[in-house]
Design a protein around this motif. Structure first.
Motif, short mmCIF file in Angstrom:
data_model
loop_
_atom_site.label_atom_id
_atom_site.label_comp_id
_atom_site.label_asym_id
_atom_site.label_seq_id
_atom_site.Cartn_x
_atom_site.Cartn_y
_atom_site.Cartn_z
N ARG A 4 0.79 -3.45 -51.64
CA ARG A 4 2.10 -2.97 -51.23
C ARG A 4 2.09 -1.46 -51.20
O ARG A 4 1.67 -0.82 -52.16
N VAL A 5 2.49 -0.89 -50.14
CA VAL A 5 2.55 0.56 -50.01
C VAL A 5 3.99 0.98 -50.18
O VAL A 5 4.87 0.54 -49.43
N GLU A 6 4.21 1.82 -51.17
CA GLU A 6 5.56 2.31 -51.40
C GLU A 6 5.69 3.71 -50.82
O GLU A 6 4.78 4.52 -50.92
N THR A 7 6.80 3.97 -50.24
CA THR A 7 7.06 5.33 -49.79
C THR A 7 7.78 6.05 -50.92
O THR A 7 8.81 5.60 -51.42
N ARG A 8 7.17 7.13 -51.33
CA ARG A 8 7.76 7.89 -52.44
C ARG A 8 8.60 9.03 -51.87
O ARG A 8 8.15 9.74 -50.97
N ASN A 9 9.75 9.19 -52.39
CA ASN A 9 10.62 10.28 -51.97
C ASN A 9 10.59 11.38 -53.02
O ASN A 9 11.53 11.58 -53.76
N GLU A 10 9.44 12.05 -53.08
CA GLU A 10 9.30 13.14 -54.05
C GLU A 10 9.76 14.44 -53.41
O GLU A 10 9.59 14.65 -52.20
N SER A 11 10.25 15.31 -54.23
CA SER A 11 10.71 16.60 -53.71
C SER A 11 9.50 17.48 -53.38
O SER A 11 8.38 17.22 -53.77
N LEU A 12 9.77 18.52 -52.66
CA LEU A 12 8.72 19.47 -52.28
C LEU A 12 8.13 20.13 -53.51
O LEU A 12 6.91 20.32 -53.59
N LEU A 13 8.96 20.46 -54.48
CA LEU A 13 8.47 21.08 -55.71
C LEU A 13 7.54 20.15 -56.47
O LEU A 13 6.48 20.56 -56.95
N THR A 14 7.88 18.87 -56.55
CA THR A 14 7.04 17.90 -57.25
C THR A 14 5.69 17.76 -56.55
O THR A 14 4.64 17.71 -57.20
N ARG A 15 5.70 17.69 -55.24
CA ARG A 15 4.44 17.59 -54.49
C ARG A 15 3.61 18.85 -54.63
O ARG A 15 2.37 18.79 -54.73
N ALA A 16 4.25 20.04 -54.67
CA ALA A 16 3.52 21.30 -54.81
C ALA A 16 2.87 21.38 -56.19
O ALA A 16 1.70 21.78 -56.31
#
Length: 69
Positions: A4-16
């Motif tokens: 199962r592939v989940e789409t994560r809605n992480e913020s830009l700061l979290t990804r950075a």
């Protein structure tokens, strides 16, 4: 079994922040290698800038001598 592939809605700061930590994990050896030489350079520069340690580079009158004493 399908994943199962989940789409994560992480913020830009979290990804950075995640990208920075991933880079630090990947480049750990190179960072430590650079810091070792940088600290060694600072220590060597500090020691050689003191006049009492710098006397071995001063030529004494009376001709060339190979030993610093």
């Amino acid at each position: 079994m399908a994943r199962r592939v989940e789409t994560r809605n992480e913020s830009l700061l979290t990804r950075a922040v995640g990208a920075v930590f991933a880079f630090l994990r990947h480049a750990e050896f190179e960072i430590i290698f650079f810091l070792f030489f940088f600290i060694a350079y600072l220590l060597f520069k500090d020691v050689t800038s003191r006049p009492e340690y710098n006397q071995i580079f001063v030529k004494k009158p009376g001709g060339p001598e190979f030993w610093p004493f």
